[in-house]
Write a protein that holds these residues in place. Structure first.
Motif, short mmCIF file in Angstrom:
data_model
loop_
_atom_site.label_atom_id
_atom_site.label_comp_id
_atom_site.label_asym_id
_atom_site.label_seq_id
_atom_site.Cartn_x
_atom_site.Cartn_y
_atom_site.Cartn_z
N ALA A 305 0.86 -1.18 0.00
CA ALA A 305 0.00 0.00 0.00
C ALA A 305 0.90 1.24 0.00
O ALA A 305 1.63 1.46 0.96
CB ALA A 305 -0.91 0.01 1.21
N PRO A 306 0.87 2.04 -1.07
CA PRO A 306 1.73 3.22 -1.12
C PRO A 306 1.43 4.18 0.03
O PRO A 306 0.29 4.31 0.48
CB PRO A 306 1.35 3.86 -2.47
N THR A 307 2.48 4.87 0.49
CA THR A 307 2.30 5.92 1.49
C THR A 307 1.59 7.10 0.83
O THR A 307 1.45 7.16 -0.39
CB THR A 307 3.65 6.39 2.03
N ALA A 308 1.16 8.05 1.65
CA ALA A 308 0.50 9.24 1.10
C ALA A 308 1.43 9.97 0.14
O ALA A 308 1.01 10.48 -0.91
CB ALA A 308 0.07 10.16 2.25
N GLU A 309 2.71 10.03 0.48
CA GLU A 309 3.69 10.70 -0.39
C GLU A 309 3.84 9.95 -1.71
O GLU A 309 3.89 10.56 -2.79
CB GLU A 309 5.04 10.79 0.32
N GLU A 310 3.90 8.64 -1.64
CA GLU A 310 4.03 7.84 -2.87
C GLU A 310 2.77 7.93 -3.71
O GLU A 310 2.84 8.00 -4.95
CB GLU A 310 4.35 6.39 -2.50
N LYS A 311 1.60 7.94 -3.07
CA LYS A 311 0.35 8.08 -3.81
C LYS A 311 0.32 9.41 -4.56
O LYS A 311 -0.12 9.49 -5.71
CB LYS A 311 -0.84 7.98 -2.85
N ALA A 312 0.83 10.45 -3.92
CA ALA A 312 0.88 11.76 -4.57
C ALA A 312 1.81 11.72 -5.79
O ALA A 312 1.54 12.38 -6.80
CB ALA A 312 1.36 12.81 -3.57
N GLN A 313 2.86 10.93 -5.72
CA GLN A 313 3.76 10.79 -6.86
C GLN A 313 3.05 10.10 -8.03
O GLN A 313 3.22 10.51 -9.19
CB GLN A 313 4.99 9.98 -6.46
N PHE A 314 2.25 9.09 -7.73
CA PHE A 314 1.47 8.42 -8.79
C PHE A 314 0.50 9.41 -9.44
O PHE A 314 0.36 9.47 -10.67
CB PHE A 314 0.69 7.24 -8.21
N GLN A 315 -0.18 10.18 -8.61
CA GLN A 315 -1.15 11.15 -9.14
C GLN A 315 -0.48 12.21 -10.01
O GLN A 315 -1.00 12.59 -11.06
CB GLN A 315 -1.90 11.79 -7.96
N GLU A 316 0.68 12.66 -9.58
CA GLU A 316 1.41 13.66 -10.36
C GLU A 316 1.87 13.08 -11.70
O GLU A 316 1.76 13.74 -12.75
CB GLU A 316 2.62 14.15 -9.55
N ALA A 317 2.38 11.86 -11.67
CA ALA A 317 2.86 11.22 -12.90
C ALA A 317 1.73 11.00 -13.90
O ALA A 317 1.96 10.97 -15.11
CB ALA A 317 3.54 9.90 -12.56
N ALA A 318 0.50 10.84 -13.39
CA ALA A 318 -0.64 10.54 -14.26
C ALA A 318 -1.30 11.79 -14.84
O ALA A 318 -2.17 11.67 -15.71
CB ALA A 318 -1.68 9.73 -13.47
N LYS A 319 -0.90 12.99 -14.41
CA LYS A 319 -1.56 14.21 -14.87
C LYS A 319 -1.57 14.37 -16.40
O LYS A 319 -2.54 14.87 -16.97
CB LYS A 319 -0.92 15.44 -14.22
N PRO A 320 -0.52 13.96 -17.11
CA PRO A 320 -0.55 14.09 -18.57
C PRO A 320 -1.68 13.31 -19.23
O PRO A 320 -2.09 13.65 -20.35
CB PRO A 320 0.81 13.54 -19.00
#
Length: 356
Positions: A305-320
């Motif tokens: 289960a990704p941490t909150a910080e890691e989840k934010a990284q996934f969300q940022e990477a998916a913005k495109p």
């Protein structure tokens, strides 16, 4: 005079199958009903789609005192793929069918807005938004305008959430996706997500996924745990990452003429039956995933289960992916979905505050 919703139109491709089905003993009770409907879903009888169909059948038959009769056909008995089944639905050869966004993309590509990564933050928000007339109403109207025949009755769930699942490498951040060959459905937006994270998307038909994992054609997939265990993908999948990039919405369609041919009281019973179906298909994946995750771990699998910080990284990477979608299909359906999400988040926050 008895009215029937079956076989108002015919095409040669479906007539032999439907004639055979009409002779089966399972269809015999329809002789006593005023309205006879065929429900088709492409999964097997262990799936929540089947559970929902059974609940719908029981509800409408009981509450109509037998005036409505429902036949359930699982696993592609009357049509073999979403395109085929949608054609049969529009021709009124079948009366009820469900699709994911990918299954509907040929008819309504903009519906893939529901699959924009991380657009639904939680189960509660997703369930609220997908049962909100702010979103459901416009989708219903759009499909009726485009097809004249396809009426959206409800949106449930089929399999929980899409997560990254891999054979030999644990994914903890988007960086870990780089270079991996990830199986996707034949959906542009699913492929765009993998590309955005540096992976190599590979569209593989569902029946070929097991072999593709076994041979190394793909090194991972994007599925829910119940599907992974049900198809024995865990024999090759060893890692799961609970990033929750996609809520697997399942849209249930009914032939509009079939619904409108009934008197208003039976139409309301049918609508209530679909709401019962929605509740079942929403809850069942949550219940089934408990055993599925335990079985996955027992077979040697690791769940992260990704941490909150890691989840934010996934969300940022998916913005495109969102930018790509707006450029490809326009902003209307993204904004419609996001508005429903914001409305639900506000009402849920109000509920939190009321309990403080």
């Amino acid at each position: 005079m008895k009215k029937t919703a079956l076989l108002k139109k015919t095409t040669a491709a479906f007539v032999p199958t439907l004639m055979a089905a009409s002779l089966s003993l399972a269809a015999m009770p329809a002789l006593l009903a005023d309205y006879d409907f065929n429900i088709v879903h492409l999964s097997n009888t262990s799936d929540e789609d089947y559970d929902g169909a059974v609940v719908l059948k029981d509800y409408v038959e009981a509450h109509s005192n037998g005036r409505i009769h429902v036949n359930i056909y699982s696993g592609g008995q009357l049509c073999g793929n979403p395109t085929e089944c949608i054609e049969a639905l529009q021709a009124n050869l079948i009366q009820v069918f469900n699709t994911t966004t990918g299954g509907l993309a040929n008819v309504f590509p903009e519906i893939q807005a529901l699959d924009i990564p991380y657009i639904f933050p939680t189960d509660r928000v997703a369930e609220c938004a997908l049962n909100n007339e702010m979103l459901v109403g416009p989708i219903r109207k759009e499909l009726l305008d485009r097809t004249g025949t396809m009426r959206l009755m409800t949106i449930g769930n089929t399999g929980g959430w899409r997560n990254f699942a891999t054979t030999s490498k644990q994914i903890k951040t988007p960086e870990d996706v780089k270079g991996l060959k990830i199986r996707t459905i034949n959906s542009p937006i699913q492929m765009q997500l993998v590309k955005a994270m540096g992976g190599s998307p590979t569209a593989v038909p569902w029946p070929e996924v097991y072999t593709s994992l076994a041979t190394g054609l793909v090194e991972g997939t994007k599925n829910g745990i119940t599907d992974i265990m049900g198809m024995k993908f865990n024999e090759h999948i060893k890692y799961m990452t609970l990033d929750g990039h996609g809520y697997m919405a399942s849209m249930w369609w009914m032939n509009n003429d079939s619904l409108k041919d009934m008197p208003e009281d039976l139409q309301h019973i049918m609508m209530d039956g679909f709401d019962a179906l929605r509740e079942v298909t929403t809850v069942m994946p949550k219940r089934r995933q408990i055993e599925a995750y335990n079985e996955f771990k027992a077979s040697g699998g690791t769940v992260y289960a990704p941490t909150a910080e890691e989840k934010a990284q996934f969300q940022e990477a998916a913005k495109p992916v969102r930018d790509w979608f707006v450029n490809e299909y326009g902003a209307k359906w993204v904004e419609t979905t996001e508005s429903a999400v914001k409305s639900c988040e506000a009402s849920i926050n109000d509920a939190y505050m009321a309990q403080n």
